[in-house]
Motif scaffolding. Structure first.
Motif, PDB file in Angstrom:
ATOM      1  N   ASP A 102       0.811  -1.210   0.000  1.00 37.98           N
ATOM      2  CA  ASP A 102       0.000   0.000   0.000  1.00 37.98           C
ATOM      3  C   ASP A 102       0.850   1.269   0.000  1.00 37.98           C
ATOM      4  O   ASP A 102       0.331   2.367  -0.228  1.00 37.98           O
ATOM      5  N   ILE A 103       2.139   1.138   0.251  1.00 37.38           N
ATOM      6  CA  ILE A 103       3.024   2.311   0.234  1.00 37.38           C
ATOM      7  C   ILE A 103       3.101   2.908  -1.175  1.00 37.38           C
ATOM      8  O   ILE A 103       3.094   4.136  -1.342  1.00 37.38           O
ATOM      9  N   ALA A 104       3.169   2.048  -2.201  1.00 39.72           N
ATOM     10  CA  ALA A 104       3.345   2.539  -3.578  1.00 39.72           C
ATOM     11  C   ALA A 104       2.214   3.475  -4.016  1.00 39.72           C
ATOM     12  O   ALA A 104       2.483   4.604  -4.456  1.00 39.72           O
ATOM     13  N   PRO A 105       0.931   3.068  -3.917  1.00 38.58           N
ATOM     14  CA  PRO A 105      -0.123   4.001  -4.324  1.00 38.58           C
ATOM     15  C   PRO A 105      -0.216   5.227  -3.415  1.00 38.58           C
ATOM     16  O   PRO A 105      -0.681   6.289  -3.850  1.00 38.58           O
ATOM     17  N   THR A 106       0.256   5.102  -2.173  1.00 38.83           N
ATOM     18  CA  THR A 106       0.260   6.258  -1.277  1.00 38.83           C
ATOM     19  C   THR A 106       1.252   7.311  -1.760  1.00 38.83           C
ATOM     20  O   THR A 106       0.960   8.513  -1.770  1.00 38.83           O
ATOM     21  N   ILE A 107       2.434   6.858  -2.181  1.00 43.74           N
ATOM     22  CA  ILE A 107       3.426   7.784  -2.736  1.00 43.74           C
ATOM     23  C   ILE A 107       2.874   8.460  -3.990  1.00 43.74           C
ATOM     24  O   ILE A 107       3.013   9.679  -4.176  1.00 43.74           O
ATOM     25  N   LEU A 108       2.234   7.679  -4.861  1.00 43.00           N
ATOM     26  CA  LEU A 108       1.636   8.259  -6.065  1.00 43.00           C
ATOM     27  C   LEU A 108       0.556   9.271  -5.695  1.00 43.00           C
ATOM     28  O   LEU A 108       0.427  10.325  -6.338  1.00 43.00           O
ATOM     29  N   ASP A 109      -0.199   8.966  -4.643  1.00 41.26           N
ATOM     30  CA  ASP A 109      -1.250   9.883  -4.187  1.00 41.26           C
ATOM     31  C   ASP A 109      -0.658  11.211  -3.721  1.00 41.26           C
ATOM     32  O   ASP A 109      -1.181  12.285  -4.029  1.00 41.26           O
ATOM     33  N   PHE A 110       0.431  11.143  -2.973  1.00 40.91           N
ATOM     34  CA  PHE A 110       1.110  12.372  -2.546  1.00 40.91           C
ATOM     35  C   PHE A 110       1.551  13.200  -3.756  1.00 40.91           C
ATOM     36  O   PHE A 110       1.523  14.434  -3.729  1.00 40.91           O
ATOM     37  N   ALA A 111       1.979  12.503  -4.814  1.00 38.07           N
ATOM     38  CA  ALA A 111       2.458  13.182  -6.025  1.00 38.07           C
ATOM     39  C   ALA A 111       1.326  13.525  -6.987  1.00 38.07           C
ATOM     40  O   ALA A 111       1.570  14.023  -8.091  1.00 38.07           O
ATOM     41  N   LYS A 112       0.075  13.235  -6.555  1.00 34.40           N
ATOM     42  CA  LYS A 112      -1.108  13.500  -7.381  1.00 34.40           C
ATOM     43  C   LYS A 112      -1.058  12.743  -8.711  1.00 34.40           C
ATOM     44  O   LYS A 112      -1.422  13.259  -9.762  1.00 34.40           O
ATOM     45  N   ILE A 113      -0.589  11.500  -8.628  1.00 34.77           N
ATOM     46  CA  ILE A 113      -0.540  10.602  -9.785  1.00 34.77           C
ATOM     47  C   ILE A 113      -1.500   9.452  -9.532  1.00 34.77           C
ATOM     48  O   ILE A 113      -1.486   8.844  -8.460  1.00 34.77           O
ATOM     49  N   LYS A 114      -2.332   9.143 -10.498  1.00 38.23           N
ATOM     50  CA  LYS A 114      -3.334   8.085 -10.350  1.00 38.23           C
ATOM     51  C   LYS A 114      -2.671   6.711 -10.408  1.00 38.23           C
ATOM     52  O   LYS A 114      -1.844   6.446 -11.271  1.00 38.23           O
ATOM     53  N   SER A 115      -3.062   5.845  -9.500  1.00 33.65           N
ATOM     54  CA  SER A 115      -2.542   4.479  -9.496  1.00 33.65           C
ATOM     55  C   SER A 115      -3.221   3.653 -10.593  1.00 33.65           C
ATOM     56  O   SER A 115      -4.372   3.908 -10.946  1.00 33.65           O
ATOM     57  N   PRO A 116      -2.538   2.651 -11.141  1.00 36.17           N
ATOM     58  CA  PRO A 116      -3.164   1.757 -12.123  1.00 36.17           C
ATOM     59  C   PRO A 116      -4.413   1.083 -11.550  1.00 36.17           C
ATOM     60  O   PRO A 116      -4.452   0.724 -10.367  1.00 36.17           O
ATOM     61  N   ASN A 117      -5.416   0.919 -12.384  1.00 34.20           N
ATOM     62  CA  ASN A 117      -6.695   0.349 -11.928  1.00 34.20           C
ATOM     63  C   ASN A 117      -6.592  -1.102 -11.494  1.00 34.20           C
ATOM     64  O   ASN A 117      -7.412  -1.581 -10.708  1.00 34.20           O
ATOM     65  N   ASN A 118      -5.608  -1.822 -12.000  1.00 35.24           N
ATOM     66  CA  ASN A 118      -5.516  -3.248 -11.692  1.00 35.24           C
ATOM     67  C   ASN A 118      -4.647  -3.541 -10.464  1.00 35.24           C
ATOM     68  O   ASN A 118      -4.367  -4.697 -10.164  1.00 35.24           O
ATOM     69  N   TRP A 119      -4.231  -2.525  -9.758  1.00 35.94           N
ATOM     70  CA  TRP A 119      -3.441  -2.748  -8.549  1.00 35.94           C
ATOM     71  C   TRP A 119      -4.329  -3.245  -7.417  1.00 35.94           C
ATOM     72  O   TRP A 119      -5.433  -2.742  -7.206  1.00 35.94           O
ATOM     73  N   GLU A 120      -3.836  -4.212  -6.687  1.00 37.71           N
ATOM     74  CA  GLU A 120      -4.514  -4.655  -5.470  1.00 37.71           C
ATOM     75  C   GLU A 120      -4.187  -3.731  -4.302  1.00 37.71           C
ATOM     76  O   GLU A 120      -4.954  -3.609  -3.347  1.00 37.71           O
ATOM     77  N   ALA A 121      -3.043  -3.059  -4.386  1.00 38.83           N
ATOM     78  CA  ALA A 121      -2.619  -2.133  -3.343  1.00 38.83           C
ATOM     79  C   ALA A 121      -3.551  -0.929  -3.276  1.00 38.83           C
ATOM     80  O   ALA A 121      -4.130  -0.513  -4.277  1.00 38.83           O
ATOM     81  N   LYS A 122      -3.700  -0.367  -2.072  1.00 41.09           N
ATOM     82  CA  LYS A 122      -4.600   0.759  -1.843  1.00 41.09           C
ATOM     83  C   LYS A 122      -3.841   1.916  -1.190  1.00 41.09           C
ATOM     84  O   LYS A 122      -3.000   1.697  -0.312  1.00 41.09           O
ATOM     85  N   SER A 123      -4.147   3.121  -1.610  1.00 40.20           N
ATOM     86  CA  SER A 123      -3.518   4.289  -0.998  1.00 40.20           C
ATOM     87  C   SER A 123      -3.950   4.429   0.460  1.00 40.20           C
ATOM     88  O   SER A 123      -5.125   4.275   0.803  1.00 40.20           O
ATOM     89  N   LEU A 124      -2.985   4.747   1.300  1.00 43.61           N
ATOM     90  CA  LEU A 124      -3.235   4.935   2.727  1.00 43.61           C
ATOM     91  C   LEU A 124      -3.656   6.371   3.067  1.00 43.61           C
ATOM     92  O   LEU A 124      -3.826   6.702   4.236  1.00 43.61           O
ATOM     93  N   MET A 125      -3.818   7.191   2.048  1.00 45.50           N
ATOM     94  CA  MET A 125      -4.107   8.598   2.296  1.00 45.50           C
ATOM     95  C   MET A 125      -5.339   8.833   3.174  1.00 45.50           C
ATOM     96  O   MET A 125      -5.321   9.703   4.046  1.00 45.50           O
ATOM     97  N   PRO A 126      -6.439   8.080   2.991  1.00 47.53           N
ATOM     98  CA  PRO A 126      -7.592   8.296   3.887  1.00 47.53           C
ATOM     99  C   PRO A 126      -7.260   8.073   5.361  1.00 47.53           C
ATOM    100  O   PRO A 126      -7.837   8.718   6.236  1.00 47.53           O
ATOM    101  N   LEU A 127      -6.318   7.179   5.631  1.00 46.34           N
ATOM    102  CA  LEU A 127      -5.911   6.927   7.009  1.00 46.34           C
ATOM    103  C   LEU A 127      -4.943   8.002   7.504  1.00 46.34           C
ATOM    104  O   LEU A 127      -5.017   8.439   8.652  1.00 46.34           O
ATOM    105  N   LEU A 128      -4.046   8.436   6.624  1.00 51.13           N
ATOM    106  CA  LEU A 128      -3.027   9.397   7.024  1.00 51.13           C
ATOM    107  C   LEU A 128      -3.607  10.784   7.279  1.00 51.13           C
ATOM    108  O   LEU A 128      -3.183  11.494   8.188  1.00 51.13           O
TER     109      LEU A 128
END
Length: 228
Positions: A102-128
């Protein structure tokens, strides 16, 4: 299944383990401080997101084991710390289940980059950012996998699934396994795998885990093709 480190260890042996582990933690703490000082000195700290984690925990005599190579919580639960001077709130502890991927999509979220739709990983931003309370758990389950190597040589492949109450560990191709009620048995001492009372639960969970594994392997290796 992983064999014990030793069966004849005593209190002084464990104290030696604790001392060496504490020394390692102290060293890492000091080096993290050096990194933060360097960022501050060069003027980068205010615009830096610091993420501290570990790839695995460490057994210090629990269940007769040292190091890793098991699926006990002492190995699979790891620190995950996010810090930023301006973007994150003051320190708090989150009890939600998350995975290191989940770290990978979180980093992309910080950079305002959309994660690939097929990723199982989830951004932690709602928690952070705690922007809103979660209506359901962030993750219902978390998984861990382990393959045979020069140390863990007794099992070809191991898969663990955990929620906040139950942990199940399967050894594909083997009749053995592990099942723990973490609410009643947080130290994972009472393996319920062969308890007939949990047979249906064991079969259902094993099917779900193998389905998760198969679909994950397929999706990870699927090559995207253009629409007809």
């Amino acid at each position: 299944m992983c064999r014990p480190w030793r069966t004849n260890y005593n209190k002084s042996d464990l104290q030696a383990l604790y001392k060496h582990y504490a020394a390692n933690i102290t060293l890492i703490d000091y080096k993290v401080g050096e990194i933060i000082t360097a960022l501050k000195t060069k003027g980068y700290l205010d615009n830096t997101i610091i993420i501290f984690c570990s790839d695995h925990g460490e057994s210090l005599g629990e269940h007769g084991h040292i190091q890793k190579w098991t699926m006990y919580d002492s190995v699979t639960r790891v620190p995950l710390i996010f810090w930023n001077k301006n973007l994150l709130e003051n320190k708090f502890i989150c009890s939600e289940l998350v995975q290191l991927m989940d770290i990978a999509p979180t980093i992309l979220d910080f950079a305002k980059i959309k994660s690939p739709n097929n990723w199982e990983a989830k951004s932690l931003m709602p928690l952070l950012r705690k922007t809103k309370s979660l209506k359901k758990p962030f993750r219902k389950y978390v998984y861990s996998e382990l393959g045979r190597d020069h140390i863990q040589s007794a099992s070809e492949y191991v898969i663990m699934r955990r929620d906040k109450k139950w942990k199940i560990v399967i050894y594909p191709g083997s009749k053995d396994g592990e099942l723990y009620n973490l609410e009643d048995d947080p130290d994972e001492l009472n393996n319920l795998w062969f308890d007939k009372k949990y047979y249906e639960m064991k079969i259902k969970s094993t099917h779900e885990i193998l389905t998760w594994n198969a679909l994950g392997t397929f999706r990870a290796n699927r090559v995207k093709t253009s629409k007809p």
